[in-house]
Design a protein around this motif. Structure first.
Motif, mmCIF file in Angstrom:
data_model
loop_
_atom_site.group_PDB
_atom_site.id
_atom_site.type_symbol
_atom_site.label_atom_id
_atom_site.label_comp_id
_atom_site.label_asym_id
_atom_site.label_seq_id
_atom_site.Cartn_x
_atom_site.Cartn_y
_atom_site.Cartn_z
ATOM 1 N N VAL A 1 42.650 31.668 24.043
ATOM 2 C CA VAL A 1 43.086 30.293 23.819
ATOM 3 C C VAL A 1 43.391 29.607 25.155
ATOM 4 N N GLU A 2 43.347 30.380 26.241
ATOM 5 C CA GLU A 2 43.642 29.840 27.558
ATOM 6 C C GLU A 2 42.848 30.586 28.620
ATOM 7 N N GLN A 3 42.425 29.840 29.634
ATOM 8 C CA GLN A 3 41.743 30.432 30.790
ATOM 9 C C GLN A 3 42.357 29.859 32.052
ATOM 10 N N CYS A 4 42.666 30.730 32.990
ATOM 11 C CA CYS A 4 43.209 30.304 34.276
ATOM 12 C C CYS A 4 42.366 30.901 35.392
ATOM 13 N N ASN A 5 41.797 30.046 36.234
ATOM 14 C CA ASN A 5 41.045 30.493 37.402
ATOM 15 C C ASN A 5 41.958 30.395 38.616
ATOM 16 N N LEU A 6 42.099 31.481 39.356
ATOM 17 C CA LEU A 6 42.915 31.485 40.575
ATOM 18 C C LEU A 6 42.045 31.823 41.775
ATOM 19 N N ASP A 7 42.158 31.007 42.823
ATOM 20 C CA ASP A 7 41.375 31.164 44.041
ATOM 21 C C ASP A 7 42.279 31.724 45.149
ATOM 22 N N TYR A 8 41.914 32.900 45.655
ATOM 23 C CA TYR A 8 42.670 33.564 46.713
ATOM 24 C C TYR A 8 41.854 33.540 48.008
ATOM 25 N N MET A 9 42.521 33.234 49.129
ATOM 26 C CA MET A 9 41.881 33.286 50.442
ATOM 27 C C MET A 9 42.827 33.939 51.437
ATOM 28 N N PRO A 10 42.323 34.855 52.285
ATOM 29 C CA PRO A 10 43.212 35.488 53.267
ATOM 30 C C PRO A 10 43.815 34.476 54.236
ATOM 31 N N GLU A 11 43.061 33.419 54.581
ATOM 32 C CA GLU A 11 43.554 32.417 55.529
ATOM 33 C C GLU A 11 44.784 31.677 55.006
ATOM 34 N N ARG A 12 44.907 31.603 53.696
ATOM 35 C CA ARG A 12 46.059 30.919 53.093
ATOM 36 C C ARG A 12 47.193 31.890 52.771
ATOM 37 N N GLY A 13 47.011 33.163 53.082
ATOM 38 C CA GLY A 13 48.031 34.159 52.748
ATOM 39 C C GLY A 13 48.211 34.306 51.253
ATOM 40 N N SER A 14 47.122 34.166 50.511
ATOM 41 C CA SER A 14 47.208 34.166 49.045
ATOM 42 C C SER A 14 47.722 35.487 48.497
ATOM 43 N N ALA A 15 48.591 35.378 47.489
ATOM 44 C CA ALA A 15 49.160 36.557 46.838
ATOM 45 C C ALA A 15 49.784 36.106 45.525
ATOM 46 N N ILE A 16 50.221 37.057 44.729
ATOM 47 C CA ILE A 16 51.024 36.736 43.549
ATOM 48 C C ILE A 16 52.074 37.825 43.389
ATOM 49 N N HIS B 1 45.743 42.902 50.308
ATOM 50 C CA HIS B 1 44.599 43.267 49.475
ATOM 51 C C HIS B 1 43.646 42.098 49.226
ATOM 52 N N ILE B 2 43.852 40.998 49.945
ATOM 53 C CA ILE B 2 42.912 39.874 49.902
ATOM 54 C C ILE B 2 42.188 39.839 51.241
ATOM 55 N N GLU B 3 40.970 40.375 51.263
ATOM 56 C CA GLU B 3 40.208 40.480 52.512
ATOM 57 C C GLU B 3 39.215 39.330 52.672
ATOM 58 N N HIS B 4 38.735 38.797 51.565
ATOM 59 C CA HIS B 4 37.778 37.689 51.555
ATOM 60 C C HIS B 4 38.157 36.767 50.392
ATOM 61 N N ARG B 5 37.409 35.693 50.225
ATOM 62 C CA ARG B 5 37.684 34.833 49.078
ATOM 63 C C ARG B 5 37.558 35.654 47.788
ATOM 64 N N ARG B 6 38.513 35.451 46.891
ATOM 65 C CA ARG B 6 38.514 36.159 45.620
ATOM 66 C C ARG B 6 38.916 35.187 44.520
ATOM 67 N N ILE B 7 38.177 35.205 43.425
ATOM 68 C CA ILE B 7 38.532 34.389 42.272
ATOM 69 C C ILE B 7 38.844 35.299 41.095
ATOM 70 N N CYS B 8 39.983 35.067 40.487
ATOM 71 C CA CYS B 8 40.391 35.800 39.289
ATOM 72 C C CYS B 8 40.305 34.851 38.095
ATOM 73 N N VAL B 9 39.572 35.258 37.078
ATOM 74 C CA VAL B 9 39.461 34.475 35.849
ATOM 75 C C VAL B 9 40.219 35.229 34.767
ATOM 76 N N THR B 10 41.353 34.678 34.339
ATOM 77 C CA THR B 10 42.195 35.357 33.355
ATOM 78 C C THR B 10 42.134 34.642 32.009
ATOM 79 N N PHE B 11 41.900 35.431 30.971
ATOM 80 C CA PHE B 11 41.866 34.918 29.599
ATOM 81 C C PHE B 11 43.062 35.471 28.838
#
Length: 276
Positions: A107-122, A234-244
């Motif tokens: 019923v929901e989808q969330c796309n998250l964009d991670y980049m090492p340059e932005r220090g992306s994490a959760i 653990h973010i070495e390159h651009r990474r996209i997570c698609v969560t349903f």
């Protein structure tokens, strides 16, 4: 300090750590590699990038396809939700082949964009369980990463020895009582059973390695007992997570808000949505 093994369902102590040679069952994880092809991945990311990515916390960017939710007040309405994106229809159809995803209706989808340059994490967190149901499904795109599991429980975890002295092979689940030679026994060659070892849950972290284009499902203990996180290292390159996410029992058949749940699912599964 432990690594999840998809073949056995065990969390195994890492080599050269104090837990090397020890393991414990880690239920509630389903992981399958190469869930989509490279061409499908390229097409999906290209379609995502046609829409805007909104800034999110901890160096991430996001695209949300879902109802308007106030988790603190536990209020929910359709808002500007027009459904999941068209490119997800094929992904959702492919999920039906996964044994743990019978009857899964996102019923929901969330796309998250991670980049090492932005220090992306959760940070370590639980996904809400007032609204979201048993299974969390994530598709890992563009690069590999590690899902880090941790537990705040006051409980202890029972570890079992995983190697036998005779052949050095990993024990299958359910056969942990391997006979081996006691190093401290008074007489060389006397056999003994290695005793299980108790360790506080808070001292245990489990790494689930997610290959590129893999699909992971968290349910049961991995959903409700263990928090999940993605660390910056653990973010070495651009990474996209698609969560349903699926609806909780409260919004499903027989639940208190069944009618609202039906309405939202009808919108979601029209696959005509744009990010909200």
């Amino acid at each position: 300090n432990f690594t999840y093994c998809p073949a056995t369902g065990l969390a195994k102590g890492k080599e050269r750590s104090e837990f090397a040679g020890w393991a414990f069952p880690f239920p509630g994880v389903f992981l399958t590699g190469e869930f989509i092809s490279e061409d499908e991945e390229s097409e999906i990311v290209e379609l995502m990038d046609r829409d805007d990515w909104k800034p999110s916390q901890s160096g991430r960017k996001k695209q949300d396809y879902g109802p308007k939710v106030n988790f603190k007040k536990q209020r929910l309405k359709a808002g500007s939700f027009t459904g999941l994106p068209s490119f997800s229809e094929k992904i959702v159809a492919q999920m039906k082949a996964c044994s743990v995803l019978g009857g899964f209706l996102p019923v929901e989808q969330c796309n998250l964009d991670y980049m090492p340059e932005r220090g992306s994490a959760i940070d370590p967190h639980f996904d809400d369980w007032w609204l979201w149901g048993e299974r969390l499904v994530s598709l890992n795109l563009l690069s590999k990463t590690v899902l880090s599991m941790s537990c705040d429980s006051e409980d202890s975890i029972q570890l079992f020895p995983t190697f036998s002295k005779e052949n050095g092979e990993l024990s299958p689940p359910g056969s942990f009582t391997q006979t081996s030679v006691c190093k401290n026994s008074g007489e060389e060659g006397i056999g003994c059973i290695l005793s299980p070892r108790l360790v506080p849950s808070k001292e245990v972290t489990v790494a689930i390695h997610l290959p590129r284009r893999s699909l992971v499902v968290l349910y049961g203990d991995a959903r409700y007992k263990w928090k999940h996180a993605i660390h910056r290292k653990h973010i070495e390159h651009r990474r996209i997570c698609v969560t349903f996410r699926e609806l909780s029992a409260e919004f499903s058949t027989g639940g208190r808000h069944e009618e609202l749940g039906k309405e939202l699912l009808e919108i979601a599964l029209s696959f005509q949505g744009r990010p909200v």
